[in-house]
Design a protein around this motif. Structure first.
Motif: not given
Length: 121
Positions: A23-24, A73-77, A112-115
């Motif tokens: 999520a952004a 797009n609504a959740r930027n995810t 992102g930070q990575g997972t």
């Protein structure tokens, strides 16, 4: 400022499934591309899958038929559904967005930070 927060990584047996989410948040004006890259130990970061704002998908051959990328797009995810996982899929998975922010309405790349995804055989 933009933050990309990833979730969904973990340990799974070969043949299993995982779903990654990213999520952004921040002063986002628009998001062009969203997607995932991965980096295994001792290897370069490589594309997994990217989806454009028009729905166009670019995917690595190694994951075609097993991984599905989608975006809300609504959740930027952005999501990555990973099925039929193999030990070769073990890597740190990084979320990627190409987006514009209010303070600078030009497209830039954010990470992102990575997972960690670990697939045991």
């Amino acid at each position: 400022q933009v933050q990309l927060v990833e979730s969904g990584g973990g340990l799974v047996q070969a043949g299993g499934s995982l779903r990654l989410s990213c999520a952004a948040s921040g002063s986002i004006v628009s998001i062009n591309a969203m997607g995932w890259y991965r980096q295994a130990p001792g290897k370069q970061r490589e594309l997994v899958a990217v989806i454009s704002d028009g729905g166009r998908i670019n995917q690595a051959d190694s994951v075609k038929g097993r991984f599905t990328i989608s975006r809300d797009n609504a959740r930027n995810t952005v999501y990555l559904q990973m099925n039929s996982l193999k030990s070769a899929d073990t890597a740190v998975y990084y979320c990627y967005d190409r987006l514009a922010i209010a303070a600078m309405p030009l497209l830039n790349d954010y990470w992102g930070q990575g997972t960690q995804v670990t697939v045991s055989s």
